[in-house]
Design a protein around this motif. Structure first.
Motif, PDB file in Angstrom:
ATOM      1  N   PRO A 268      12.720 -44.914  26.044  1.00 28.36           N
ATOM      2  CA  PRO A 268      13.820 -45.158  25.100  1.00 28.36           C
ATOM      3  C   PRO A 268      15.097 -45.619  25.785  1.00 28.36           C
ATOM      4  CG  PRO A 268      13.536 -42.800  25.438  1.00 28.36           C
ATOM      5  CD  PRO A 268      12.404 -43.476  26.153  1.00 28.36           C
ATOM      6  N   ASP A 272      14.193 -49.343  25.330  1.00 30.24           N
ATOM      7  CA  ASP A 272      14.442 -49.168  23.898  1.00 30.24           C
ATOM      8  C   ASP A 272      13.129 -49.215  23.122  1.00 30.24           C
ATOM      9  OD1 ASP A 272      15.908 -48.751  21.563  1.00 30.24           O
ATOM     10  OD2 ASP A 272      16.231 -50.888  21.229  1.00 30.24           O
ATOM     11  N   GLY A 399      18.582 -48.998  25.476  1.00 33.61           N
ATOM     12  CA  GLY A 399      18.507 -47.904  24.523  1.00 33.61           C
ATOM     13  C   GLY A 399      19.846 -47.267  24.218  1.00 33.61           C
TER      14      GLY A 399
END
Length: 591
Positions: A268, A272, A399
């Protein structure tokens, strides 16, 4: 969700409250016994992450997603550019196949801590073998399927595997290469003999199995399934040998807990990527990128991993990304150059689901990144890491809500949490030098090197003080924490007492529209100590204008840096020597 909104907030948290930072990150995975401390020093001077924690990496990669109701989601998509075959495997199907194959390995005597050597191309079966070892707490050792017998024998001797797993063949282009003769030769060379060998039969080239020694992969998959075996965080998950570009290949040992936490955070934070997203890496599963982002990181994060056997052409890249709604593409500069050469006269491609492209393996020059951005119409960025680190040392953080600074997009980014780089100046009063990383290294990095059954960290990895890890890469660090890469320490050229990065000269040469790839190396010079020599690969349509190109290249280097660089020799070659993972072997280039 990530708890930070800006890079500075995240970096400061990792620096000022490292225990709290990493214990919070550890909550991204499931523990049978949660750790109460993040980092702990070892007696040998190195460090363990999440000591006292108990988990199973295979459970975190597969079983927990099934338990959470996502068993029907696709875990793996496999395509072969050689045979045109494909497989789609859901998390529930993967769970069954891995648990069964783990039962088969146990029936052959494999238990926690045993080594299993896997010499297979990029197949679903390769990932199943890796995950089955992790399920048992055994240590997998994946090696490149194309190794000759002597290289394979050396790795067998190094790790003493209880079982060896191979596919009956791999492919070079469309040509099947039988693997059994190489395995038999390697076992004749090696003094150590495994207890058993397992062969995954491929239709293109089935192999005769020897009685007693050899077992069929798919028959073992039908064995009684086994549950995940709890292991300590610091127990080894795998051994992976370096490519050998910096000396004799070293067996890097990765732990279970730190590895799982680091990769679960990276998906993440850097890429992302969320559960269900499709992540595509072009890396062979025998290399660190294939381990980290072909198998473990996507599965730990509940994503779908697309892996491909064989070289991916420009048309195949477009088709794969479009057919499977790829969100993130992870590839190498070499792969991008191949696509660029194939696509020089083609318009850019729009892939609606593709969000961004990440490049690693070696430095990608700005002109290559610029072409790729124009072609794919998406962000394309470098990031920097090593087999030893297992994930990015520096990166771009897509992210975070904060947008990535445009000024950094052609560089290798800023440090990932837990990495604290410093410059060790090679020449006083010059801004650049070797990039060192303050110890301890963050989770996910090497737990040590495998040597004669022991896990240890060679002194050569650390500086004289013992407080820094040496990367042997040179660069600079700016006030905004951005890292700029100059090249390997032995690739920096010393001209009349002044230092110039071969990468810097390569960037200028690569900006010429006819240049497909290049490498700059140093040769001895009686007057100036060293001087650079360039080796250049050009697009075929420019081959008739070598003398003009030579003058243009030298002129552009002189104009951009200065005549003091002393570039006089530009040699045009058909190709540059590379490792099997795509890195240019500058040490093998000679006049």
């Amino acid at each position: 969700m990530l708890p930070w909104t800006t890079y500075e907030a995240m970096a400061d948290a990792a620096l000022n409250q490292p225990e709290a930072f990493w214990l919070e990150a550890a909550q991204r995975i499931t523990w049978q016994q949660a750790p109460t401390i993040a980092c702990q020093n070892r007696a040998d001077g190195w460090h363990d992450w999440f000591a006292g924690g108990v988990l199973n990496t295979c459970y975190n990669a597969i079983d927990r997603h099934v338990e959470q109701g996502r068993g029907t989601q696709t875990a793996f998509i496999w395509r072969s550019c050689a045979t045109k075959e494909q497989q789609v495997v859901t998390y529930r199907e993967l769970q069954g196949r891995v648990a069964g194959f783990a039962g088969g390995l146990r029936a052959l005597g494999v238990e926690k801590g045993d080594r299993v050597l896997i010499a297979m191309p990029t197949l679903v079966e390769t990932a199943i073998a890796m995950l089955a070892c992790a399920r048992l707490g055994a240590v997998h050792v994946v090696v490149f399927a194309g190794y000759a017998a002597a290289e394979l024998a050396g790795r067998i001797e190094d790790v003493a595997p209880k079982v060896i797993i191979i596919a009956s063949c791999s492919f070079q282009g469309q040509t099947a290469l039988p693997a059994m003769p190489i395995l038999n030769d390697a076992l004749r060379i090696a003094a150590y003999k495994p207890k058993a060998c397992v062969i995954a039969q491929r239709e293109a080239c089935p192999a005769p199995l020897l009685p007693v020694r050899d077992h069929d992969f798919y028959s073992l998959e039908q064995s009684t399934p086994v549950a995940p075996v709890p292991v300590h965080s610091e127990d080894p998950l795998y051994i992976l040998h370096t490519s050998g570009t910096t000396g004799k290949p070293k067996g890097i040992v990765r732990d279970n807990g730190g590895h799982a936490v680091a990769l679960a955070l990276s998906m993440p934070l850097i890429y992302d990527c969320k559960p269900g997203d499709v992540f595509f890496t072009t890396s062979d599963l025998g290399w660190v990128v294939g381990h980290s982002y072909g198998v473990y990181a996507p599965l730990l994060s509940g994503c779908t991993s697309l892996v491909v056997e064989g070289n991916v052409s420009a048309s195949a890249m477009r088709m794969l990304c479009q057919d499977h709604a790829v969100k993130c593409l992870f590839t190498t500069p070499t792969q991008l150059r191949v696509i660029r050469q194939e696509s020089r006269n083609l318009a850019g491609v729009l892939l609606p689901e593709l969000a961004r492209i990440f490049v690693a393996g070696e430095y990608a020059e700005p002109t290559l990144l610029g072409w790729a951005r124009s072609y794919f119409q998406r962000p394309v960025v470098n990031h920097w890491w090593q087999t030893e680190t297992g994930w990015s040392i520096t990166a771009h953080f897509f992210g975070l809500p904060e947008q990535e600074p445009k000024a950094l997009m052609n560089d290798i980014g800023r440090p990932v949490p837990g990495f604290f780089p410093a410059i060790m100046p090679s020449v006083p009063e010059e801004p650049g030098g070797e990039i060192a990383l303050k110890l301890p290294l963050p989770p996910g990095c090497l737990a040590g090197v495998w040597q004669s059954g022991n896990i240890m960290v060679p002194a050569s990895y650390c500086d004289e003080s013992g407080y820094y890890y040496r990367t042997f890469d040179e660069g600079t660090i700016t006030a905004d924490r951005a890292v700029h890469m100059l090249g390997r320490s032995d690739d920096v050229i010393k001209v009349a007492g002044r230092r110039i990065s071969g990468v810097q000269i390569e960037e200028i040469i690569s900006s010429h529209p006819a240049v497909y790839a290049c490498a700059v190396v140093a040769i001895s010079d009686a007057l100036r100590g060293q001087r650079p020599v360039a080796y250049v690969v050009v697009a075929p349509q420019y081959a008739a204008n070598m003398s003009v190109m030579r003058s243009e290249i030298i002129g552009q280097v002189n104009l951009t840096i200065g005549k003091w660089v002393g570039l006089k020799d530009v040699h045009f070659v058909a190709q540059l020597p590379t490792t099997r993972s795509g890195k240019i072997l500058r040490k093998q280039i000679s006049l």
